[in-house]
Design a protein around this motif. Structure first.
Motif, PDB file in Angstrom:
ATOM      1  N   GLY A 123       9.697   0.042  13.436  1.00  0.00           N
ATOM      2  CA  GLY A 123      10.193  -0.936  12.467  1.00  0.00           C
ATOM      3  C   GLY A 123      11.295  -0.416  11.567  1.00  0.00           C
ATOM      4  N   VAL A 124      11.369   0.896  11.362  1.00  0.00           N
ATOM      5  CA  VAL A 124      12.425   1.459  10.506  1.00  0.00           C
ATOM      6  C   VAL A 124      13.476   2.217  11.324  1.00  0.00           C
ATOM      7  N   LEU A 125      13.413   2.150  12.635  1.00  0.00           N
ATOM      8  CA  LEU A 125      14.317   2.912  13.495  1.00  0.00           C
ATOM      9  C   LEU A 125      15.729   2.324  13.478  1.00  0.00           C
ATOM     10  N   PRO A 126      16.741   3.136  13.217  1.00  0.00           N
ATOM     11  CA  PRO A 126      18.121   2.634  13.313  1.00  0.00           C
ATOM     12  C   PRO A 126      18.453   2.234  14.752  1.00  0.00           C
ATOM     13  N   THR A 127      19.370   1.315  14.923  1.00  0.00           N
ATOM     14  CA  THR A 127      19.719   0.822  16.255  1.00  0.00           C
ATOM     15  C   THR A 127      20.786   1.712  16.899  1.00  0.00           C
ATOM     16  N   TYR A 128      21.140   1.365  18.118  1.00  0.00           N
ATOM     17  CA  TYR A 128      22.136   2.123  18.865  1.00  0.00           C
ATOM     18  C   TYR A 128      23.483   2.125  18.146  1.00  0.00           C
ATOM     19  N   GLU A 129      23.785   1.042  17.492  1.00  0.00           N
ATOM     20  CA  GLU A 129      25.058   0.937  16.782  1.00  0.00           C
ATOM     21  C   GLU A 129      25.145   1.948  15.645  1.00  0.00           C
ATOM     22  N   SER A 130      23.996   2.341  15.083  1.00  0.00           N
ATOM     23  CA  SER A 130      23.985   3.250  13.935  1.00  0.00           C
ATOM     24  C   SER A 130      23.928   4.716  14.334  1.00  0.00           C
ATOM     25  N   ILE A 131      23.064   5.059  15.284  1.00  0.00           N
ATOM     26  CA  ILE A 131      22.879   6.485  15.608  1.00  0.00           C
ATOM     27  C   ILE A 131      23.105   6.797  17.085  1.00  0.00           C
ATOM     28  N   GLY A 132      23.621   5.837  17.829  1.00  0.00           N
ATOM     29  CA  GLY A 132      23.978   6.095  19.216  1.00  0.00           C
ATOM     30  C   GLY A 132      22.785   6.280  20.128  1.00  0.00           C
ATOM     31  N   ILE A 133      22.919   7.198  21.070  1.00  0.00           N
ATOM     32  CA  ILE A 133      21.914   7.353  22.115  1.00  0.00           C
ATOM     33  C   ILE A 133      20.575   7.845  21.575  1.00  0.00           C
ATOM     34  N   ALA A 134      20.560   8.427  20.380  1.00  0.00           N
ATOM     35  CA  ALA A 134      19.300   8.857  19.784  1.00  0.00           C
ATOM     36  C   ALA A 134      18.360   7.676  19.552  1.00  0.00           C
ATOM     37  N   ALA A 135      18.922   6.493  19.330  1.00  0.00           N
ATOM     38  CA  ALA A 135      18.090   5.311  19.056  1.00  0.00           C
ATOM     39  C   ALA A 135      17.201   4.952  20.245  1.00  0.00           C
ATOM     40  N   PRO A 136      17.747   4.739  21.458  1.00  0.00           N
ATOM     41  CA  PRO A 136      16.869   4.423  22.584  1.00  0.00           C
ATOM     42  C   PRO A 136      15.936   5.570  22.966  1.00  0.00           C
ATOM     43  N   VAL A 137      16.388   6.813  22.790  1.00  0.00           N
ATOM     44  CA  VAL A 137      15.513   7.949  23.092  1.00  0.00           C
ATOM     45  C   VAL A 137      14.286   7.923  22.186  1.00  0.00           C
ATOM     46  N   LEU A 138      14.501   7.719  20.884  1.00  0.00           N
ATOM     47  CA  LEU A 138      13.379   7.663  19.945  1.00  0.00           C
ATOM     48  C   LEU A 138      12.505   6.439  20.196  1.00  0.00           C
TER      49      LEU A 138
END
Length: 479
Positions: A123-138
């Motif tokens: 619920g608090v995870l930044p999206t791909y637009e904010s942190i790039g590939i780290a978002a889908p990995v997390l």
């Protein structure tokens, strides 16, 4: 004369066990509290687990898995596979091991904490637009944590109820706990429906986070209730006997020494999980290809959830009266007979008949699924029960729920058009697997759960001398 149970005298052992109190004569108030705790915990776990699936379908593709990046697409594919299918059996084996060694209660608290924490972090995870590939990995990592947690939840919650309950009413109380799955589905559906009422841009900006953040409140309530309950009396009794040196150090190894029991436990669950996939997950694909709107299918899914809320406790309680085998076998035969009529109703392109077909499918699914709680619990001894029941259930989920949509999709594609014939064949085949497995499984209703042996099929001549507290438990043993 010593009051210790004599292994050569099952009747005396039963009387001695009753004298101990908590196992044979459960406190009604305590049992209600345990059942409520298991129900509430299961609702929360399934709310979080199913919420992810719904959000993945309507929002996560645009927020975390942009199509313009093939690397992200690969991560999404492998992550979904790992989280949805592989993580659940891993969680079952992991929490099963420690649940058999350290206790049921502590593992249930841990599974709930993991599930709630993973959902809050999504619920608090930044999206791909904010942190790039780290978002889908997390995101995939948190989904794997969810899968591991749900893998240990079902068996632990079931055992807490079954091991507290009177042998004559294990099905009834287990049915109360198993209502958590349809209740969790309804709660997650309502939460998503409420947030999708927001304008699309606001929903994608922040609205999708609300249901995940709401899980933190549910987590607090669930942990409060779970921490307040007592440990399983059967586990406590088994823990006191550990100084005899009979407790297996690795419960999984002990379960695998009797692989036929585990295989039967898994095979019995394939039918209900496969049917769940066909009338829920894959029904969205098939029905929309026939011509239905997605909203029509979602309405049907709500009706199936309500049907499950009614059918699961009724069929589970019925298994206390007529036996686990009869109820499961009736459901398995039912889907083999009703598969063609159910899909014939779907093919009419009438929304009312679509819902009727899905409800009929849910009725027979509930008949197969409802007795699994007491059945799988009664198939394994106390020292390995968490591990055995978890693995049997989660492997059935992997094979029946995970591979069935893939098989159905491949057969449907190979048929060269929109035809329900391959789906009917899959439903009949999976029902046949469950029917054969339950036919080869001894009746377990009323089995003495204090008997720590893994049940073995015995020759008919020796079965007549094998003492059990409930004579009905012997009637189907030779089948």
């Amino acid at each position: 004369m010593s009051a210790a149970p004599n292994p050569q005298r099952p009747e005396r052992a039963e009387r001695a066990e009753r004298a101990e109190g908590p196992v044979a004569v459960p406190d009604p108030a305590l049992l209600r509290k345990v059942a409520l705790s298991s129900l509430l915990g299961t609702v929360i776990e399934y709310y979080d687990f199913l919420l992810y699936g719904t959000m993945a379908a309507i929002a996560f593709g645009r927020l975390f898995f942009p199509e313009s990046n093939p690397t992200v697409g690969t991560i999404a594919a492998f992550g979904t596979l790992a989280a949805g299918y592989v993580a659940r059996p891993v969680g079952g084996a992991l929490f099963g091991h420690f649940g058999d060694r350290l206790g049921r209660k502590s593992m249930l608290v841990l599974t709930m904490a993991l599930m709630g924490a993973a959902s809050f972090l999504i619920g608090v995870l930044p999206t791909y637009e904010s942190i790039g590939i780290a978002a889908p990995v997390l995101l995939v990592l948190f989904r794997v944590v969810q899968g591991i947690a749900i893998g240990g939840e079902w068996a632990g919650a079931t055992l807490m109820v079954v091991e507290h309950a009177d042998a004559r009413r294990r099905g009834l109380w287990s049915g109360v706990m198993q209502m958590g799955s349809p209740l969790g589905f309804l709660l997650s559906t309502l939460a998503v429906t409420a947030t999708t009422l927001l304008p699309p841009d606001r929903f994608l900006a922040w609205g999708w986070r609300i249901p995940f953040l709401f899980s933190a409140l549910l987590l607090g309530i669930g942990l409060y209730v779970r921490i307040s309950i007592t440990e399983s009396p059967l586990f406590q009794q088994a823990a006191r006997s550990r100084d005899t040196g009979t407790t297996p150090r690795i419960p999984l190894a002990e379960v695998l020494r009797e692989p036929r029991t585990l295989v039967r436990a898994c095979a019995v669950g394939i039918g209900p999980f496969a049917l769940t996939a066909l009338i829920s997950t894959f029904m969205l694909t098939y029905a929309t290809s026939v011509g239905y709107a997605t909203s029509d299918v979602m309405t049907g899914l709500l009706f199936t959830a309500v049907t499950g809320l009614v059918g699961i406790p009724l069929f589970s309680a019925l298994s206390d009266r007529v036996g686990r085998r009869a109820v499961v076998l009736g459901g398995a035969v039912g889907i083999m007979l009703l598969a063609a009529p159910v899909y014939a109703l779907v093919d009419t392109e009438s929304t009312a008949l679509l819902i009727l077909g899905m409800v009929l499918g849910q009725v027979v699914q509930s008949a197969m699924y409802a007795p699994l709680g007491p059945l799988l619990s009664e198939m394994f001894g106390t020292h390995v029960r968490y591990t055995g029941a978890s693995l049997g259930y989660q492997l059935a989920a992997l094979i029946g729920g995970g591979f069935t949509p893939l098989m159905a999709g491949s057969l449907l594609s190979a048929s060269g058009g929109v035809s329900s014939t391959p789906l009917v064949a899959v439903a009949v085949l999976c029902g046949l697997v469950t029917a054969l497995a339950i036919w080869r499984t001894a009746e377990t209703r009323g089995r003495d759960l204090a008997d720590d042996s893994v049940p073995r099929r015995k020759p008919e001549s020796s079965r007549a001398h094998h003492g059990r507290p409930d004579g009905a438990a012997q009637k189907g043993a030779g089948r």
